[in-house]
Motif scaffolding. Structure first.
Motif, mmCIF file in Angstrom:
data_model
loop_
_atom_site.group_PDB
_atom_site.id
_atom_site.type_symbol
_atom_site.label_atom_id
_atom_site.label_comp_id
_atom_site.label_asym_id
_atom_site.label_seq_id
_atom_site.Cartn_x
_atom_site.Cartn_y
_atom_site.Cartn_z
ATOM 1 N N HIS A 9 -10.421 26.233 -54.959
ATOM 2 C CA HIS A 9 -10.763 24.550 -55.295
ATOM 3 C C HIS A 9 -12.117 24.263 -55.705
ATOM 4 N N GLU A 56 -11.395 19.320 -53.457
ATOM 5 C CA GLU A 56 -11.388 18.965 -51.854
ATOM 6 C C GLU A 56 -12.461 17.750 -52.091
ATOM 7 N N HIS A 80 -19.320 21.988 -54.678
ATOM 8 C CA HIS A 80 -19.095 23.415 -54.648
ATOM 9 C C HIS A 80 -17.953 24.207 -55.235
ATOM 10 N N CYS A 82 -14.841 27.058 -54.680
ATOM 11 C CA CYS A 82 -14.483 27.975 -53.872
ATOM 12 C C CYS A 82 -13.528 28.808 -54.454
ATOM 13 N N GLU A 130 -18.387 28.886 -52.491
ATOM 14 C CA GLU A 130 -17.571 29.310 -51.210
ATOM 15 C C GLU A 130 -16.621 30.461 -51.552
HETATM 16 CO CO CO Z 1 -14.565 24.087 -49.771
#
Ligand code: CO
Length: 137
Positions: A9, A56, A80, A82, A130
């Motif tokens: 994501h 997200e 971020h 991921c 992440e």
């Molecule tokens: Co995340």
């Protein structure tokens, strides 16, 4: 080198979660597939389906929130990336051996029954990364 990281994501930090869910829906027809309140992390999140991946949306919850600090410093925007990996412990060991600064040296519980760990943005030219590992089906 063989790359096995899959984009899981992209996270977008915002002030108002509900307004942003609505906005994505209006602008791009996105569907919200999941919402979670994570008071211990000071965040409330929503996942939007975006083809094979998800967006997200993260907004602060309560007062003691890292996302609040992020928003105050950098404003709304990319938070971020991921990547899903097959062996998060192994990946963290390798990243550390390559000199990456880890925010989480050992994985912790993430959403959707995953184990997650964050890598400091200094390891990826300014982008917070992440890693996540989902339980084997
Ligand atoms: Co995340």
């Amino acid at each position: 080198m063989n790359n096995s990281w899959k984009l899981d994501h992209v996270a977008h930090a915002v002030h108002d979660l509900e307004a942003t869910v609505q906005h994505y829906q209006t602008m791009g027809g996105f569907t919200c597939i999941e919402r979670e309140h994570l008071p211990e992390q000071g965040v409330t999140i929503a996942f939007l389906q975006a083809g094979p991946t998800t967006i997200e949306l993260i907004a602060p919850l309560g007062t003691n929130s890292k996302v609040e600090t992020f928003l105050a410093k950098r404003g709304e925007g990319l938070h971020h990336l991921c990547f899903e990996v097959e062996d998060i412990d192994q990946e963290l060991r390798e990243l550390e051996a390559k000199g990456a600064r880890l925010i989480d040296k050992t994985p912790r519980a993430g959403s959707r029954h995953s184990r997650i760990a964050f890598v400091h943005p200094s390891a990826f030219q300014g982008v917070l990364v992440e890693l996540c590992q989902y339980p084997r089906a």
